[in-house]
Design a protein around this motif. Sequence first.
Motif, PDB file in Angstrom:
ATOM      1  N   GLY A 104       0.667  -1.184  -0.237  1.00 49.05           N
ATOM      2  CA  GLY A 104       0.070  -0.180   0.152  1.00 49.05           C
ATOM      3  C   GLY A 104       0.790   1.451   0.056  1.00 49.05           C
ATOM      4  N   THR A 105       0.279   2.246   0.600  1.00 48.90           N
ATOM      5  CA  THR A 105       0.848   3.697   0.343  1.00 48.90           C
ATOM      6  C   THR A 105       0.810   4.270   1.636  1.00 48.90           C
ATOM      7  N   ARG A 106       1.755   5.124   1.812  1.00 54.12           N
ATOM      8  CA  ARG A 106       1.969   5.852   3.214  1.00 54.12           C
ATOM      9  C   ARG A 106       2.386   7.375   2.575  1.00 54.12           C
ATOM     10  N   VAL A 107       1.744   8.529   3.340  1.00 48.48           N
ATOM     11  CA  VAL A 107       2.215   9.896   3.130  1.00 48.48           C
ATOM     12  C   VAL A 107       3.560  10.221   3.652  1.00 48.48           C
ATOM     13  N   THR A 108       4.425  10.846   2.805  1.00 48.14           N
ATOM     14  CA  THR A 108       5.628  11.102   3.835  1.00 48.14           C
ATOM     15  C   THR A 108       5.917  12.398   3.752  1.00 48.14           C
ATOM     16  N   GLY A 109       5.322  13.583   2.944  1.00 51.37           N
ATOM     17  CA  GLY A 109       5.451  14.634   2.977  1.00 51.37           C
ATOM     18  C   GLY A 109       4.940  15.563   2.128  1.00 51.37           C
ATOM     19  N   CYS A 110       5.060  16.990   2.003  1.00 50.28           N
ATOM     20  CA  CYS A 110       4.559  17.793   1.179  1.00 50.28           C
ATOM     21  C   CYS A 110       5.453  19.105   0.852  1.00 50.28           C
ATOM     22  N   ILE A 111       5.053  19.845  -0.149  1.00 51.19           N
ATOM     23  CA  ILE A 111       5.470  20.909  -0.651  1.00 51.19           C
ATOM     24  C   ILE A 111       4.416  21.978  -0.544  1.00 51.19           C
ATOM     25  N   ILE A 112       4.728  23.102  -0.021  1.00 48.62           N
ATOM     26  CA  ILE A 112       3.469  24.176   0.122  1.00 48.62           C
ATOM     27  C   ILE A 112       4.012  25.502  -0.545  1.00 48.62           C
ATOM     28  N   GLN A 113       3.462  25.927  -1.265  1.00 48.08           N
ATOM     29  CA  GLN A 113       3.757  27.415  -1.993  1.00 48.08           C
ATOM     30  C   GLN A 113       2.710  28.603  -1.745  1.00 48.08           C
ATOM     31  N   LEU A 114       3.326  29.646  -1.391  1.00 51.59           N
ATOM     32  CA  LEU A 114       2.304  30.855  -1.218  1.00 51.59           C
ATOM     33  C   LEU A 114       2.397  31.647  -2.513  1.00 51.59           C
ATOM     34  N   VAL A 115       1.482  31.565  -3.677  1.00 51.88           N
ATOM     35  CA  VAL A 115       1.519  32.180  -4.736  1.00 51.88           C
ATOM     36  C   VAL A 115       0.677  33.592  -5.015  1.00 51.88           C
ATOM     37  N   VAL A 116       1.496  34.635  -5.116  1.00 53.64           N
ATOM     38  CA  VAL A 116       0.741  35.896  -5.196  1.00 53.64           C
ATOM     39  C   VAL A 116       0.865  36.398  -6.717  1.00 53.64           C
ATOM     40  N   LYS A 117      -0.281  36.620  -7.314  1.00 50.94           N
ATOM     41  CA  LYS A 117      -0.162  37.320  -8.667  1.00 50.94           C
ATOM     42  C   LYS A 117       0.805  36.501  -9.534  1.00 50.94           C
ATOM     43  N   GLY A 118       0.781  34.882  -9.182  1.00 53.81           N
ATOM     44  CA  GLY A 118       1.547  34.070 -10.061  1.00 53.81           C
ATOM     45  C   GLY A 118       3.114  34.039  -9.749  1.00 53.81           C
ATOM     46  N   LYS A 119       3.523  34.328  -8.826  1.00 51.93           N
ATOM     47  CA  LYS A 119       4.769  34.435  -8.240  1.00 51.93           C
ATOM     48  C   LYS A 119       4.844  33.894  -6.948  1.00 51.93           C
ATOM     49  N   VAL A 120       5.787  32.957  -6.963  1.00 50.28           N
ATOM     50  CA  VAL A 120       6.158  32.113  -5.471  1.00 50.28           C
ATOM     51  C   VAL A 120       6.814  33.327  -4.501  1.00 50.28           C
ATOM     52  N   GLU A 121       6.050  33.542  -3.406  1.00 56.35           N
ATOM     53  CA  GLU A 121       6.397  34.595  -2.646  1.00 56.35           C
ATOM     54  C   GLU A 121       7.072  33.864  -1.292  1.00 56.35           C
ATOM     55  N   LYS A 122       6.489  32.698  -0.822  1.00 58.20           N
ATOM     56  CA  LYS A 122       7.149  31.849   0.171  1.00 58.20           C
ATOM     57  C   LYS A 122       6.885  30.492  -0.024  1.00 58.20           C
ATOM     58  N   SER A 123       7.607  29.677   0.322  1.00 55.30           N
ATOM     59  CA  SER A 123       7.553  28.183   0.134  1.00 55.30           C
ATOM     60  C   SER A 123       7.942  27.238   1.454  1.00 55.30           C
ATOM     61  N   TYR A 124       7.275  26.111   1.581  1.00 50.74           N
ATOM     62  CA  TYR A 124       7.753  25.385   2.703  1.00 50.74           C
ATOM     63  C   TYR A 124       7.973  23.826   1.955  1.00 50.74           C
ATOM     64  N   ALA A 125       9.049  23.174   2.465  1.00 53.56           N
ATOM     65  CA  ALA A 125       9.171  21.831   2.194  1.00 53.56           C
ATOM     66  C   ALA A 125       9.406  21.111   3.253  1.00 53.56           C
ATOM     67  N   SER A 126       8.449  19.896   3.833  1.00 57.18           N
ATOM     68  CA  SER A 126       8.572  19.030   4.686  1.00 57.18           C
ATOM     69  C   SER A 126       9.936  18.244   4.832  1.00 57.18           C
ATOM     70  N   ASN A 127      10.607  18.093   3.748  1.00 54.53           N
ATOM     71  CA  ASN A 127      12.017  17.539   3.415  1.00 54.53           C
ATOM     72  C   ASN A 127      12.998  18.464   3.008  1.00 54.53           C
ATOM     73  N   SER A 128      13.908  18.652   4.074  1.00 57.51           N
ATOM     74  CA  SER A 128      14.931  19.957   3.836  1.00 57.51           C
ATOM     75  C   SER A 128      15.631  19.828   2.287  1.00 57.51           C
ATOM     76  N   GLY A 129      15.848  18.498   1.729  1.00 61.76           N
ATOM     77  CA  GLY A 129      16.288  18.381   0.527  1.00 61.76           C
ATOM     78  C   GLY A 129      15.555  18.853  -0.477  1.00 61.76           C
ATOM     79  N   TRP A 130      14.248  19.008  -0.341  1.00 63.20           N
ATOM     80  CA  TRP A 130      13.352  19.819  -1.335  1.00 63.20           C
ATOM     81  C   TRP A 130      13.254  21.115  -1.478  1.00 63.20           C
ATOM     82  N   SER A 131      14.014  21.782  -0.421  1.00 60.54           N
ATOM     83  CA  SER A 131      13.858  23.329  -0.149  1.00 60.54           C
ATOM     84  C   SER A 131      13.975  24.151  -1.583  1.00 60.54           C
TER      85      SER A 131
END
Length: 207
Positions: A163-190
């Motif tokens: 089966g499948t298990r969830v391991t992490g996520c990436i979340i982006q705050l996008v304002v007017k089409g531009k990534v202003e802030k971002s979050y990665a649960s895995n530091s290697g994805w930053s």
Amino acid sequence: MKAVGFFSVLAALLVAATAAAADAPGYTCSMRVGNPAADETVSKGGAKKSKTSHGAKSVKTKTTKRSMSWPVSVSVRGDNIPSDDIKLKCYFFGVTNGEQELLGEKTLSVELDDKGNYKMDVESPTEKLVQKTIKTSRLKTVGKGAHATKRAVPSGTKSVTTGTRVTGCIIQLVVKGKVEKSYASNSGWSKLAKVDPVQVGEVLKIR
């Protein structure tokens, strides 16, 4: 001539500063992502028994359905805030039978309150893991002659999980089409989290 050169440079710097100020959005953004929480349900099946040519087998099954959620806080301050063009872009990753994969993605509208704040929980898809515990026994002859009998004795136990298990996520705050802030649960994805759209293939290469 030197004075003229100095004033020319100064004028150029002032023009550049004015242009930069004109291009500035007039607002600042912040995003905070808290520690994730898990929501899961577990169900267990009764043991299924069967006979084999050498003894018997018993199989117990445990099924776990699980999702993850991350609390997100967004704050926007300043002038000319484009309140109708602020979004959270979310990418969810997991492992299926040992292989990392993208489980899903979604875009959420950010609705600021009158103070420029927004809070919500970003929830992953619900995934399922099935764990089977397999016990085997073999027939062993006990006693001799007319008193000899066969008895089942344990011969091994193994566990198999699919089966499948969830391991992490990436979340982006996008304002007017531009990534202003971002979050990665895995530091290697930053670094990859700052790019829109996220290069999923590159993320999957990083454990």
